[in-house]
Design a protein around this motif. Structure first.
Motif, PDB file in Angstrom:
ATOM      1  N   VAL A  20      55.201   4.130  61.599  1.00 16.67           N
ATOM      2  CA  VAL A  20      55.428   2.625  61.031  1.00 16.67           C
ATOM      3  C   VAL A  20      56.310   2.043  61.846  1.00 16.67           C
ATOM      4  N   GLY A  21      56.132   0.318  61.917  1.00 15.41           N
ATOM      5  CA  GLY A  21      56.500  -0.362  62.751  1.00 15.41           C
ATOM      6  C   GLY A  21      56.181  -1.291  63.868  1.00 15.41           C
ATOM      7  N   SER A  22      54.548  -1.037  63.465  1.00 10.93           N
ATOM      8  CA  SER A  22      53.719  -1.200  64.483  1.00 10.93           C
ATOM      9  C   SER A  22      53.762  -2.396  65.665  1.00 10.93           C
ATOM     10  N   ARG A  23      54.459  -3.346  65.045  1.00  8.05           N
ATOM     11  CA  ARG A  23      53.594  -4.995  65.313  1.00  8.05           C
ATOM     12  C   ARG A  23      52.892  -5.027  66.759  1.00  8.05           C
ATOM     13  N   SER A  24      53.927  -4.443  67.836  1.00  2.00           N
ATOM     14  CA  SER A  24      52.735  -4.824  69.037  1.00  2.00           C
ATOM     15  C   SER A  24      51.585  -3.535  69.572  1.00  2.00           C
ATOM     16  N   GLY A  25      52.099  -2.654  68.714  1.00  5.91           N
ATOM     17  CA  GLY A  25      51.143  -1.804  69.224  1.00  5.91           C
ATOM     18  C   GLY A  25      51.881  -0.236  69.729  1.00  5.91           C
ATOM     19  N   TYR A  26      53.044  -0.165  70.017  1.00  3.14           N
ATOM     20  CA  TYR A  26      53.633   0.537  71.060  1.00  3.14           C
ATOM     21  C   TYR A  26      54.315   1.311  69.952  1.00  3.14           C
ATOM     22  N   ILE A  27      53.473   2.794  70.450  1.00  2.00           N
ATOM     23  CA  ILE A  27      54.565   3.798  70.103  1.00  2.00           C
ATOM     24  C   ILE A  27      55.117   4.314  71.192  1.00  2.00           C
ATOM     25  N   PRO A  28      56.107   4.990  70.994  1.00  3.90           N
ATOM     26  CA  PRO A  28      57.522   6.188  72.319  1.00  3.90           C
ATOM     27  C   PRO A  28      56.912   7.498  72.450  1.00  3.90           C
ATOM     28  N   ILE A  29      55.883   7.438  72.132  1.00  3.93           N
ATOM     29  CA  ILE A  29      55.379   9.065  72.466  1.00  3.93           C
ATOM     30  C   ILE A  29      54.195   8.827  73.193  1.00  3.93           C
ATOM     31  N   GLY A  30      54.475   9.318  74.557  1.00  8.78           N
ATOM     32  CA  GLY A  30      52.789   9.334  74.964  1.00  8.78           C
ATOM     33  C   GLY A  30      51.714  11.092  75.032  1.00  8.78           C
ATOM     34  N   PHE A  31      51.190  10.568  75.621  1.00  7.17           N
ATOM     35  CA  PHE A  31      49.617  11.755  75.219  1.00  7.17           C
ATOM     36  C   PHE A  31      49.019  11.719  76.259  1.00  7.17           C
ATOM     37  N   PRO A  32      48.250  12.994  76.985  1.00  6.79           N
ATOM     38  CA  PRO A  32      47.161  12.576  77.925  1.00  6.79           C
ATOM     39  C   PRO A  32      45.985  11.954  77.705  1.00  6.79           C
ATOM     40  N   LEU A  62      51.649   3.086  75.193  1.00  6.64           N
ATOM     41  CA  LEU A  62      52.420   4.181  75.252  1.00  6.64           C
ATOM     42  C   LEU A  62      53.858   3.738  76.547  1.00  6.64           C
ATOM     43  N   PRO A  63      54.816   4.798  76.344  1.00  4.11           N
ATOM     44  CA  PRO A  63      55.933   4.987  77.206  1.00  4.11           C
ATOM     45  C   PRO A  63      55.650   4.380  78.393  1.00  4.11           C
ATOM     46  N   ASP A  64      54.283   4.967  79.198  1.00  2.00           N
ATOM     47  CA  ASP A  64      54.114   4.755  80.291  1.00  2.00           C
ATOM     48  C   ASP A  64      53.490   3.286  81.305  1.00  2.00           C
ATOM     49  N   ARG A  65      52.808   2.925  79.965  1.00  3.04           N
ATOM     50  CA  ARG A  65      52.192   1.141  79.752  1.00  3.04           C
ATOM     51  C   ARG A  65      50.807   1.628  79.878  1.00  3.04           C
ATOM     52  N   ARG A  66      50.393   2.464  79.573  1.00  3.62           N
ATOM     53  CA  ARG A  66      49.002   3.073  79.466  1.00  3.62           C
ATOM     54  C   ARG A  66      48.386   2.550  78.378  1.00  3.62           C
ATOM     55  N   GLU A  67      47.659   1.651  78.347  1.00  5.42           N
ATOM     56  CA  GLU A  67      46.858   1.816  76.263  1.00  5.42           C
ATOM     57  C   GLU A  67      45.846   2.231  76.352  1.00  5.42           C
TER      58      GLU A  67
END
Length: 359
Positions: free
Chosen positions: A12-24, A49-54
């Motif tokens: 909830v709160g997508s705005r830029s598409g950033y989410i604060p949880i990463g995954f492999p 993702l937090p490591d800036r991976r798209e």
């Protein structure tokens, strides 16, 4: 990829598409992300993702405001689009600043200046979930970045929290920028009553707040204004005999939050065989369960065992051996699935804590 992903993250709160949880990256094709925002943010084909991976995982969007119930609310569009939300900044903090939003002081009063107000129809997460959807599955992880509205949104997700969610990441205020009391205390109390354990904070540079705007030469230590708080379902609430598919969702959520021990404990409750599937999440959970069963039980002594050992003469101590500094099957499985940092963390903890072990 099949439309019916097993594991979903609702943000909830997508705005830029950033989410604060990463995954492999290995799980990109198995994870679905449902992006919800009250403002029209355009079409997002991926998440950051937090490591800036798209990550080009399955992504669905919905433009709707989320609140505790289905009702009309005011949405305040601000000078900074990332500050747009249903809560007003408390004027007491108008002069406070953040630094970390680029090359400028982020003055709260300037960024939160209301440019227009819009009355919108808000929905609760329970209401959205009850409608059902042929593509979007129920959330295993719920993520909220909603400018002071986390607690209100959680209050409207009672059914979703009870029946589906295993992990939560939500922005919480340690300083009440939106008035009232800091939201972390209320969020902690509410989620504890729902059977969730506080897992820790995700620190962000933009969470540090300064109460005064000063030249660079006189800057000093700032205050922790807000943080993304993480919660995970208490594993003791899981059934003693856990369904493999239900276990898979829990295991993935636990690993993404860094709780390999909780994931292993949940897998020990799975009595039935895992279904034959090409879904990477199920394959990983099955392999991780096999790895757990392969490993010998070697632990540092308990408090009681250590006390009894001190009373005996000639206690044999086993120092670190080569087997303690190479990957166990459990760590190898994590590493092969892309959970590299978690595998490294587990191995570090294991080698640090097993200076004395019992067989």
């Amino acid at each position: 990829m099949s439309n019916k992903s097993l594991f979903w993250i609702w943000h909830v709160g997508s705005r830029s598409g950033y989410i604060p949880i990463g995954f492999p990256a290995q799980l990109d094709q198995a994870i679905g992300v449902f992006l919800i925002d009250g403002a029209d943010v355009g079409v997002l084909r991926s998440v950051v993702l937090p490591d800036r991976r798209e990550a080009f995982c399955k992504t669905e969007q919905l433009c709707v405001a989320v609140w505790d119930t289905d009702r009309s609310i005011e949405l305040f569009h601000t000078a900074c689009p990332f500050a747009t939300g249903a809560r007003r900044l408390d004027p007491r903090f108008a002069g406070w600043t953040f630094f970390g939003n680029g090359n400028c002081d982020y003055v709260l009063g300037e960024a939160h200046q209301i440019e227009r107000t819009e009355v919108v129809r808000a929905r609760s997460l329970d209401s959205l979930a009850s409608e059902g959807h042929s593509v979007i599955g129920m959330p295993s992880i719920l993520s909220i970045d909603a400018q002071g509205a986390s607690l209100a949104i959680l209050l409207g997700a009672s059914m979703v929290l009870d029946q589906h969610v295993d992990a939560i990441i939500c922005e919480t205020e340690l300083i009440p920028f939106y008035g009232g009391t800091p939201s972390f205390s209320g969020t902690l109390e509410m989620l504890s009553a729902k059977g969730f354990l506080f897992s820790g904070f995700i620190e962000e540079a933009t969470s540090w707040a300064s109460p005064c705007r000063t030249p660079v030469g006189t800057r000093s230590r700032t205050l922790q204004g807000s943080l993304d708080a993480m919660f995970i379902r208490d594993p003791q609430q899981l059934p003693e005999s856990l369904d493999p598919v239900r276990a898979t969702r829990y295991v993935i959520a636990a690993c993404l939050l860094g709780h390999a021990d909780i994931a292993a404990a949940a897998l020990m409750r799975v009595k039935d065989d895992f279904p034959e599937s090409n879904d990477p999440t199920i394959v990983f959970a099955r392999q991780l369960r096999d790895a757990v069963l392969e490993m010998p039980a070697r632990f540092p002594p308990s408090f009681k065992e250590a006390r009894l050992a001190r009373q005996r003469d000639g206690r044999q101590s086993l120092t670190l051996m080569e087997r303690d500094i190479i990957d166990t099957p459990f760590e190898s499985c994590l590493r092969e699935a892309g959970f590299t940092s978690l595998a490294n963390q587990v191995r570090q903890f294991r080698t640090e804590q097993s200076g004395f072990v019992t067989s």
